[in-house]
Design a protein around this motif. Structure first.
Motif, PDB file in Angstrom:
ATOM      1  N   ARG A   7       0.820  -1.202   0.000  1.00  0.00           N
ATOM      2  CA  ARG A   7       0.000   0.000   0.000  1.00  0.00           C
ATOM      3  C   ARG A   7       0.851   1.248   0.000  1.00  0.00           C
ATOM      4  O   ARG A   7       0.355   2.360   0.141  1.00  0.00           O
ATOM      5  CB  ARG A   7      -0.952  -0.029   1.191  1.00  0.00           C
ATOM      6  N   ASP A  59      -3.984   4.875   4.492  1.00  0.00           N
ATOM      7  CA  ASP A  59      -4.931   4.569   3.423  1.00  0.00           C
ATOM      8  C   ASP A  59      -5.655   5.844   2.965  1.00  0.00           C
ATOM      9  O   ASP A  59      -6.146   6.630   3.792  1.00  0.00           O
ATOM     10  CB  ASP A  59      -5.937   3.538   3.942  1.00  0.00           C
ATOM     11  N   TYR A 322      -8.677  -3.967   6.563  1.00  0.00           N
ATOM     12  CA  TYR A 322      -7.292  -4.159   6.993  1.00  0.00           C
ATOM     13  C   TYR A 322      -7.163  -5.363   7.935  1.00  0.00           C
ATOM     14  O   TYR A 322      -6.121  -5.578   8.537  1.00  0.00           O
ATOM     15  CB  TYR A 322      -6.729  -2.882   7.613  1.00  0.00           C
TER      16      TYR A 322
END
Lengths: 395, 540
Positions: A7, A59, A322
């Motif tokens: 990510r 995120d 997550y």
């Protein structure tokens, strides 16, 4: 590859916290160009968190939700033990350690009036099919009716105490012909919460299935518990590293790794191609312990963030993606179902961790057995000293 | 040549692993090294302090500039030397990131773990054996890979010989040492001090097969490649062995079944890097981990992908390489190295051919005396102790000026070496500078002595060091010596000469000489003889 790296996170693992925090506060406030949904400037909120939550806070979706509420959340990472003992929390709005005992300790020290536990994650073991086959044949692991694998910690501890090698298990020649001793890989017990949670489990079982709460208990089991860590040799300081090795180097390097369940599930639900292959298995220690990720707010803004993490349904959904288990179980279930993944049943045999002081005391005792001065945990520069310990009720 | 050693090493524990270094060894031919000089910075530049191993990544990194606009500037350094640089704070401000074969050393050093931030593993390579195929086949290892104990038995029976880098100088040698000691100790767990004591005799058995040493993985590979019959194989990174071209015969890669140590090449952001470098770092590591680049890394550098699930065809064996647990304390690492040097390795016989001509008068002679005394116990740091003349080593000092002087030999005993080291220091104090420079007659004489010593003590590793500060102006010429060297048998040709370039030495001529004998040069033209002498110890 870890969810983190995938990510694209650039948050430091062993961060020079002070520098980071100072930058987050001043750098963020001075240069923060972000605007809230209403067009006004965002309130910068700073947090010190366990590294396994860094991908979540980085995120884009999470950032967007916070921005819509007027916040820009800047986080630096530190081990949960570090947060509780040695990190200077001046100017920090909230801390977010990975365990309830650490949160309790911080709450007492900082005088925080409340805490938020938006999600939790059971401790789990990332392993491989040939390993569970071997352990199962030896009666050390078993599969329940739902197909979930469990490691019988009592039998595991016996095998470790006997110095059992993988190649001494029946069938090893074709499955895992290694002369190494059977041993779970963990993080460094002196630095990381996931290793402390492993110690919580092992000490409970070694203490005849009861939570360790006396010096006599500790003394009786510390040799056995210490060897689980010392005999591993070098171990990494953050929870992501051994899981990374598990994913990239595989069974030869890490046949079993103590992880947070969230790490494995989060990787499976990764937005990019998951690194989980069909021969990888998520197993649960029996008993296990829940790592209760707990926000301790230190300011009003910190309280607002804690509240949002608990209440906001969109955030809860991302928490589940997550791999964490939000308070509302259906959110977790839906996330896995949407990703076409089986929903792992909630482990039933779950123990309480020892009190913060007992856990610390055991860790300290084990630390002294790493006899080299260089191997002891290095305190973060510019940190506060640990005030006198105060009793913390067990979780 | 670097000078950081003077800056550092306060705490003994700290010096410990730092001492594993000697990565600062640089032959004059590898002039790519500019370590310490400082790299050009810029808004799109990521300055990386890297192990010399990653030099083969240059073509791939060159693409990064075009593909993602990140320009990577590399300074090369030995892993352990670089570790010291980071731990001491020396990398701060000069570099944004590090890229060593692994971060385990770093993590053991106090001060280092707080200096490093995010690390992303890019690729990996285990340290394994590469044997000539005929030897591997004869021993049946091509189809059934051996355990370390089987390797040890075969080595002691004389069934095969091998080369390995010095674990005090090079990461691959240290990795192999950890694997062999852990496997032979038979505990199945991480090595302890007590295990090392117990396993020392078995280690000596294994190392009886070692006939070749070197201070770096690259030098060892080059040496084996240049003369593939000198030993039957070498211990090195799988990636180096896969890329090795040996005349006549392919190499079989043999992975001991009871454990190897793998280097995982984490690209690591320093905490001291400015905030503006973080996006560059993230961009670069993300790009290096794309499927396309991971495949290129596998095919071009023969390293295993750092990203799981990358298809690499038949590039790598499907068999499981079991990972040896790495020591978790500096103490164990240090003890292991000390035991290797003093008790387990084949003893060294080292000849020092020392220029004491008139031009050495004054500070040059003083530097030489200090450099020698450092090897004879004057340097009490852990770094220094690893470079010290070892137990069982035979040291011969042969000074020269207008003529070759007379050799003086010191046998370092098996146990207490203090008395002999004191004798060497006393001898050194008596050196005087005068007269002309008769390099080649003296070197010829040195070969005569070395050959005789080799016969007297077979199974030792024999080498010559030539230190001169000027040009040959007396005795036989360079070409006379070359003729003499060519006339030597295989035994003599196997003895390398390591040349220390000092003062007004003839760089070209001496480089040619060193190379012709299978040695290399060590640059002390800046006057730092002590560092050069210490670096050479990695090759003896």
């Amino acid at each position: 590859m870890s969810a983190t790296a995938k990510r694209g996170i650039a948050i430091g693992l062993a961060v020079l916290l002070i520098v980071g925090i100072v930058f987050a506060i001043f750098g963020g406030r001075l240069f923060g160009a972000s605007k809230s949904a209403g067009g006004g400037p965002l309130t910068v909120v700073t947090g010190v968190i366990g590294s396994e939550k860094a991908p979540f806070f980085a995120d884009a979706g999470v950032k967007k939700i916070f921005a819509s509420k007027g916040y820009d959340v800047e986080v630096t990472t530190a081990g949960s033990r570090q947060i509780a003992t040695s990190v200077n929390l001046k100017g920090v709005d909230f801390v977010f350690p990975s365990s309830a005992p650490a949160a309790q300790k911080i709450k007492l020290e900082t005088g925080a009036s409340t805490t938020f536990a938006p999600f939790y994650s059971p401790m789990a073991i990332a392993t491989f099919k040939p390993i569970v086959q071997l352990l199962s044949a030896a009666g050390i692991a078993n599969q329940d009716a739902t197909g979930t694998w469990h490691l019988d910690i009592a039998k595991y501890l016996q095998a470790v105490a006997a110095g059992t090698r993988w190649n001494q298990l029946p069938g090893a020649a074709n499955l895992y012909n290694s002369s190494r001793s059977i041993l779970i890989s963990s993080t460094d017990i002196r630095q990381s919460n996931s290793a402390a949670m492993y110690l919580a489990i092992a000490s409970y079982v070694a203490n005849n299935d009861s939570v360790v709460d006396s010096q006599a208990d500790e003394d009786a089991l510390i040799d056995q518990a210490g060897s689980l860590f010392l005999e591993q040799g070098f171990s990494a300081s953050s929870s992501e590293e051994p899981f990374d090795d598990y994913l990239s180097q595989g069974i030869g390097s890490k046949p079993m790794v103590m992880i947070y369940e969230a790490q494995f599930l989060g990787e499976e639900m990764s937005a990019q191609k998951s690194a989980i292959t069909p021969d990888m298995v998520l197993m649960y220690p029996d008993p296990t312990v829940f790592s209760k990720h707990t926000v301790v707010p230190l300011t009003k803004a910190g309280t607002a963030i804690g509240q949002l993490l608990v209440d906001d349904p969109k955030l809860a959904k991302l928490e589940a993606i997550y791999g964490f288990r939000p308070a509302n179980a259906s959110v977790f279930k839906d996330a896995l179902t949407e990703h076409k993944l089986a929903v792992p049943p909630l482990p039933v045999n779950v123990i309480d961790p020892p009190s913060y002081e007992t856990l610390e005391s055991m860790i300290e005792q084990i630390s002294t057995r790493y006899d080299s001065p260089g191997a002891s945990a290095t305190p973060t520069p510019g940190t506060t000293t640990d005030p006198s310990p105060s009793p913390t009720p067990p979780q | 040549m670097m000078h950081r050693r003077r800056i550092v090493v306060a705490a003994a524990a700290f010096a410990a692993l730092a001492a594993l270094l000697t990565g600062c060894v640089q032959s004059s031919s590898s002039s790519t090294t500019t370590s310490g000089g400082g790299l050009a910075d810029g808004s799109t530049v990521l300055r990386v302090l890297a192990g010399s191993e990653v030099k083969d990544m240059l073509p791939i990194l060159a693409q990064a500039e075009k593909a993602i606009g990140v320009k990577v500037e590399l300074d090369y350094i030995g892993t352990l030397d670089g570790t010291e640089e980071v731990a001491s704070g020396g990398a701060k401000g000069k570099y944004d990131a590090t890229w060593f074969p692994n971060n385990r050393y770093l993590s053991l050093l106090p001060g280092a773990s707080s200096a490093i931030g995010t690390s992303v593993k890019i690729m990996s390579s285990p340290v394994v054996f590469g044997l000539r195929q005929s030897v591997a086949r004869k021993l049946g290892w091509d189809t059934k890979p051996p355990t370390w104990a089987e390797l040890s038995a075969a080595a002691s029976a004389g069934d095969f010989t091998y080369g390995m880098t010095n674990p005090a100088a090079s990461n691959s040698g240290f990795s192999a040492l950890v694997s062999v000691a852990t496997a032979l100790s038979g505990t199945g767990t991480s090595l302890t001090d007590a295990d090392i004591t117990t396993v020392t005799p078995q280690m000596a058995t294994f190392f009886s097969g070692q006939k070749l040493t070197a201070g770096s993985s690259g030098f060892l590979a080059d040496k084996f490649s240049a003369d593939p019959t000198s030993v039957d194989g070498i211990i090195n990174y799988e990636s180096v062995l896969k890329g090795l071209k040996i005349k006549g015969e392919p190499i079989s890669i043999i992975t001991p079944t009871d454990g190897v140590v793998t280097s995982d090449y984490p690209l690591t952001l320093l905490n001291s890097a400015s905030a503006a470098k973080k996006p560059l770092f993230t961009k670069l590591t993300n790009w290096l981990r794309t499927t396309k680049i991971q495949k290129e890394i596998a095919t071009q550098t023969h390293r295993r992908p750092g990203v799981p699930g990358i298809y690499t065809g038949n590039e790598f064996p499907k068999t499981i390489a079991f990972e040896t647990p790495f020591p978790n304390t500096l103490d164990v690492a240090n003890t292991l190295i000390a035991v290797y040097l003093d008790a387990a390795r084949p003893p060294a016989q080292t000849l020092f051919v020392l220029d004491t001509s008139g031009s050495m008068e004054g500070s040059r002679l003083e530097s030489l005396q200090q450099a020698l005394k450092n090897l004879a116990g004057a340097d009490t740091s852990t770094t220094g102790s690893f470079a010290e003349f070892a137990n069982r080593e035979r040291v011969t000092l042969l000074p020269f000026n207008t003529k070759p002087g007379s050799p003086t030999t010191f046998d370092v005993p098996q146990d207490n070496k203090d008395a002999v080291l004191a004798q060497i220091r006393d001898y050194t104090d008596q050196l005087m500078a005068d007269g002309n420079t008769d390099i080649y007659s003296t070197l010829k004489k040195a070969y005569g002595i070395a050959l005789q010593q080799q016969t007297e003590r077979p199974g030792t590793i024999v080498s010559i060091v030539l230190m001169t500060d000027g040009e040959n102006n007396q005795g036989i010429s360079e070409s006379d010596f070359e003729k003499y060297f060519t006339s030597l048998g295989a035994d003599g040709k196997a003895i390398p000469t390591y040349v220390v370039l000092f003062g007004d030495a003839n760089v070209d001529e001496l480089t040619k000489l060193a190379t012709a004998t299978g040695g290399t040069t060590f640059d002390a033209l800046n006057g730092d003889l002590a560092s050069a002498f210490q670096a050479i110890r990695g090759y003896q």
